[in-house]
Design an enzyme around this catalytic site. Structure first.
Site, PDB file in Angstrom:
ATOM      1  N   ARG A  78       0.872  -1.172   0.000  1.00 10.18           N
ATOM      2  CA  ARG A  78       0.000   0.000   0.000  1.00 10.18           C
ATOM      3  C   ARG A  78       0.910   1.222   0.000  1.00 10.18           C
ATOM      4  NH1 ARG A  78      -3.072  -0.154   5.209  1.00 10.18           N
ATOM      5  NH2 ARG A  78      -3.767   1.863   4.449  1.00 10.18           N
ATOM      6  N   LYS A 112      -2.772  -7.502  11.025  1.00 18.50           N
ATOM      7  CA  LYS A 112      -4.139  -7.373  11.516  1.00 18.50           C
ATOM      8  C   LYS A 112      -5.123  -6.959  10.426  1.00 18.50           C
ATOM      9  CE  LYS A 112      -4.544  -2.800  13.674  1.00 18.50           C
ATOM     10  NZ  LYS A 112      -5.171  -2.132  14.808  1.00 18.50           N
ATOM     11  N   ASP A 113      -4.614  -6.466   9.307  1.00 18.38           N
ATOM     12  CA  ASP A 113      -5.492  -6.112   8.191  1.00 18.38           C
ATOM     13  C   ASP A 113      -5.701  -7.270   7.224  1.00 18.38           C
ATOM     14  OD1 ASP A 113      -5.836  -3.481   9.073  1.00 18.38           O
ATOM     15  OD2 ASP A 113      -4.003  -2.811   8.074  1.00 18.38           O
ATOM     16  N   SER A 154     -12.327   1.870  15.492  1.00 16.87           N
ATOM     17  CA  SER A 154     -12.269   0.441  15.754  1.00 16.87           C
ATOM     18  C   SER A 154     -13.401   0.047  16.699  1.00 16.87           C
ATOM     19  CB  SER A 154     -10.912   0.114  16.385  1.00 16.87           C
ATOM     20  OG  SER A 154     -11.006  -1.037  17.189  1.00 16.87           O
ATOM     21  N   ARG A 179     -13.723  -2.698  18.138  1.00 18.15           N
ATOM     22  CA  ARG A 179     -13.091  -3.406  19.250  1.00 18.15           C
ATOM     23  C   ARG A 179     -12.687  -2.434  20.359  1.00 18.15           C
ATOM     24  NH1 ARG A 179      -7.875  -3.611  20.307  1.00 18.15           N
ATOM     25  NH2 ARG A 179      -7.403  -2.623  18.322  1.00 18.15           N
ATOM     26  N   ARG A 180     -12.022  -1.349  19.986  1.00 12.55           N
ATOM     27  CA  ARG A 180     -11.621  -0.357  20.995  1.00 12.55           C
ATOM     28  C   ARG A 180     -12.848   0.319  21.582  1.00 12.55           C
ATOM     29  NH1 ARG A 180      -7.003   1.602  16.812  1.00 12.55           N
ATOM     30  NH2 ARG A 180      -5.407   0.093  17.436  1.00 12.55           N
ATOM     31  N   ARG A 228     -11.346   8.576  10.832  1.00 17.75           N
ATOM     32  CA  ARG A 228     -10.767   7.754   9.770  1.00 17.75           C
ATOM     33  C   ARG A 228      -9.522   8.434   9.232  1.00 17.75           C
ATOM     34  NH1 ARG A 228     -12.583   4.361   6.030  1.00 17.75           N
ATOM     35  NH2 ARG A 228     -10.361   4.075   5.937  1.00 17.75           N
ATOM     36  N   ASN A 256      -5.292   7.919   7.494  1.00 22.10           N
ATOM     37  CA  ASN A 256      -3.988   7.390   7.874  1.00 22.10           C
ATOM     38  C   ASN A 256      -3.574   7.969   9.223  1.00 22.10           C
ATOM     39  OD1 ASN A 256      -3.706   5.958   5.503  1.00 22.10           O
ATOM     40  ND2 ASN A 256      -2.867   7.716   4.421  1.00 22.10           N
ATOM     41  N   THR A 277      -3.094  11.696   9.265  1.00 23.10           N
ATOM     42  CA  THR A 277      -4.362  12.434   9.213  1.00 23.10           C
ATOM     43  C   THR A 277      -5.017  12.451  10.583  1.00 23.10           C
ATOM     44  OG1 THR A 277      -4.591  11.462   7.023  1.00 23.10           O
ATOM     45  CG2 THR A 277      -6.529  12.610   7.915  1.00 23.10           C
ATOM     46  N   ARG A 278      -4.977  11.296  11.257  1.00 25.63           N
ATOM     47  CA  ARG A 278      -5.653  11.204  12.554  1.00 25.63           C
ATOM     48  C   ARG A 278      -4.972  12.079  13.591  1.00 25.63           C
ATOM     49  NH1 ARG A 278      -6.703   4.932  13.560  1.00 25.63           N
ATOM     50  NH2 ARG A 278      -6.191   4.356  11.440  1.00 25.63           N
ATOM     51  N   CYS A 327     -12.743  -8.283  10.243  1.00 26.36           N
ATOM     52  CA  CYS A 327     -11.839  -7.451  11.032  1.00 26.36           C
ATOM     53  C   CYS A 327     -12.617  -6.426  11.835  1.00 26.36           C
ATOM     54  CB  CYS A 327     -10.823  -6.757  10.141  1.00 26.36           C
ATOM     55  SG  CYS A 327     -11.563  -5.766   8.845  1.00 26.36           S
TER      56      CYS A 327
HETATM   57  C1  DPM Z   1      -7.908  -2.714  11.704  1.00 25.30           C
HETATM   58  C2  DPM Z   1      -8.361  -1.876  12.730  1.00 25.30           C
HETATM   59  C3  DPM Z   1      -7.627  -0.683  12.614  1.00 25.30           C
HETATM   60  C4  DPM Z   1      -6.745  -0.835  11.493  1.00 25.30           C
HETATM   61  C5  DPM Z   1      -9.427  -2.237  13.735  1.00 25.30           C
HETATM   62  C6  DPM Z   1      -8.910  -2.610  15.103  1.00 25.30           C
HETATM   63  C7  DPM Z   1      -7.734   0.513  13.493  1.00 25.30           C
HETATM   64  C8  DPM Z   1      -8.761   1.512  13.019  1.00 25.30           C
HETATM   65  C9  DPM Z   1      -8.915   2.689  13.942  1.00 25.30           C
HETATM   66  C10 DPM Z   1      -8.381  -4.080  11.399  1.00 25.30           C
HETATM   67  N1  DPM Z   1      -6.963  -2.076  10.957  1.00 25.30           N
HETATM   68  O1  DPM Z   1      -7.717  -2.524  15.437  1.00 25.30           O
HETATM   69  O2  DPM Z   1      -9.759  -2.984  15.959  1.00 25.30           O
HETATM   70  O3  DPM Z   1      -8.679   2.611  15.149  1.00 25.30           O
HETATM   71  O4  DPM Z   1      -9.310   3.740  13.459  1.00 25.30           O
HETATM   72  C11 DPM Z   1      -4.289  -0.357  11.206  1.00 25.30           C
HETATM   73  C12 DPM Z   1      -3.305   0.256  12.028  1.00 25.30           C
HETATM   74  C13 DPM Z   1      -2.146  -0.577  11.965  1.00 25.30           C
HETATM   75  C14 DPM Z   1      -2.457  -1.636  11.116  1.00 25.30           C
HETATM   76  C15 DPM Z   1      -3.460   1.523  12.756  1.00 25.30           C
HETATM   77  C16 DPM Z   1      -3.975   1.404  14.163  1.00 25.30           C
HETATM   78  C17 DPM Z   1      -0.793  -0.361  12.590  1.00 25.30           C
HETATM   79  C18 DPM Z   1      -0.479  -1.294  13.740  1.00 25.30           C
HETATM   80  C19 DPM Z   1      -0.135  -2.734  13.428  1.00 25.30           C
HETATM   81  C20 DPM Z   1      -5.732   0.120  10.945  1.00 25.30           C
HETATM   82  N2  DPM Z   1      -3.740  -1.471  10.652  1.00 25.30           N
HETATM   83  O5  DPM Z   1      -4.457   0.386  14.627  1.00 25.30           O
HETATM   84  O6  DPM Z   1      -3.869   2.434  14.866  1.00 25.30           O
HETATM   85  O7  DPM Z   1       0.797  -3.040  12.673  1.00 25.30           O
HETATM   86  O8  DPM Z   1      -0.816  -3.590  13.998  1.00 25.30           O
END
Ligand code: DPM
Length: 328
Positions: A10, A82-83, A131, A133-134, A152, A154, A157-158, A245
């Site tokens: 990406r 995790k993605d 998320s 989950r969070r 939402r 990157n 941006t957040r 996810c």
């Molecule tokens: C997934 C989630 C998020 C990402 C959902 C979750 C976070 C979205 C958000 C499946 N993918 O965690 O419950 O909180 O807005 C993502 C991040 C990373 C990989 C960024 C993040 C980096 C950390 C890593 C987005 N994907 O979680 O803050 O390598 O695990």
């Protein structure tokens, strides 16, 4: 093998940092081969104005990278594990799982606010996360005092939206912040008692063609067995629960000196009111069996009802997104 190996990535800043690290490792181990990176946008990078939960697509950040491998335009792809969905398209496999960063979630409090974490934010403070989950776990703990809003984009941006004052705090993965060199922005690392992290969080998953022995051989140097055991248990749990996810499912794993592996899992309702928890220890060299067993325990503890409710809700929210990339 005197040829160029093409790595798909990406094009977000975090994805590129991760992919360049992988290329560096591969290049060092295999100096006779050329490694090149091809950058792509995925659906998840294009649809930035719709809540992640509403898009409800499991391969949001991976599909385009997978098509490129199946069409032999690339040879491997680097993902945040995790993605990566727990079931891969036919013909592709997880060739390696890299050593994990700290998998915890982190709180970043807006600059100028004197709070050491979520626990002492002022009443009514706005916390950003997309998320589920969070959201569910934090509502369970802080739902009376804090308000939660979707965010939402990157990581850059957040953080900008936070600094502009749209939120009082946001919750992100420790791993992403560290990799981008922003560790000093972390105000609080959330303990597992407050937030269990996402399956695979903090590790990178390297995907490639199942039948490509040459590439699979190259990738073995990237694999970190302790991380792979933990993540394979976590992924087996998620696969057995059949949660995409974007359902509130969290995990925590620990490897012991005697080779044992402990997996803790949680499934939460969206309002954070109902939680199903389970925890088991098993042999570390059978991580999939452990993941399946914890998933069954979770179902017995009420997870199935929670998940059914969420699936019905998310289906009713499903939107047609203009400008979305056609699934190819
Ligand atoms: C997934 C989630 C998020 C990402 C959902 C979750 C976070 C979205 C958000 C499946 N993918 O965690 O419950 O909180 O807005 C993502 C991040 C990373 C990989 C960024 C993040 C980096 C950390 C890593 C987005 N994907 O979680 O803050 O390598 O695990």
């Amino acid at each position: 093998m005197s040829r160029t190996v093409i790595i798909g990535s990406r094009d977000s800043q975090l994805a590129l940092v991760q992919t360049h690290w992988v290329r560096g490792e591969l290049q060092r181990a295999h100096p006779d081969i050329q490694f090149a990176i091809v950058e792509m946008k995925t659906q998840g990078d294009k649809i930035l104005d719709v809540a992640l939960a509403k898009i409800g697509d499991k391969g949001l950040f991976t599909k385009e990278l997978e098509s490129a491998m199946l069409e032999k335009r690339t040879d491997l792809a680097v993902h945040s594990l995790k993605d990566l969905p727990t079931t891969l398209p036919p013909g592709l496999i997880l060739g390696a799982i890299t050593e994990r960063e700290d998998p915890s979630d982190a709180v970043v409090v807006r600059q100028g606010l004197a709070a050491a974490g979520l626990g002492d934010l002022p009443e009514g403070a706005v916390v950003g996360t997309s998320s589920l989950r969070r959201l569910a776990q934090l509502k369970h703990r802080y739902g009376e005092r804090l308000r939660f809003q979707d965010i939402r984009g990157n990581l850059n941006t957040r953080l900008r939206k936070l600094d502009e004052g749209h939120y009082d705090a946001i919750v992100l993965a420790v791993a992403g912040l560290r990799r981008l060199g922003w560790s000093e922005r972390i105000t609080e690392v959330l303990a597992p008692e407050i937030s269990l992290h996402a399956v695979g969080q903090g590790a990178l998953g390297i995907e490639c063609r199942e039948a490509d022995e040459a590439i699979l051989d190259l990738l073995t140097i990237l694999n970190h067995t302790p991380t792979a055991r933990r993540c394979r248990a976590e992924r087996a749990m998620l696969r057995t629960l059949e949660g995409g996810c974007q359902v509130p499912i969290g995990v925590h794993t620990e490897l012991h000196d005697d080779g044992g592996l402990t997996l803790q899992g949680i499934v939460a309702s969206l309002d954070g009111k109902t939680l199903a928890r389970a925890c088991r220890t098993g042999p570390g060299d059978e991580p999939e069996a452990l993941g399946q067993a914890v998933a069954e325990d979770l179902k017995a503890a009420g997870a199935q009802g929670i998940l059914d409710e969420i699936f019905i809700l998310v289906r009713s929210l499903e939107v047609v997104t203009p400008g979305a990339a056609p699934a190819s």
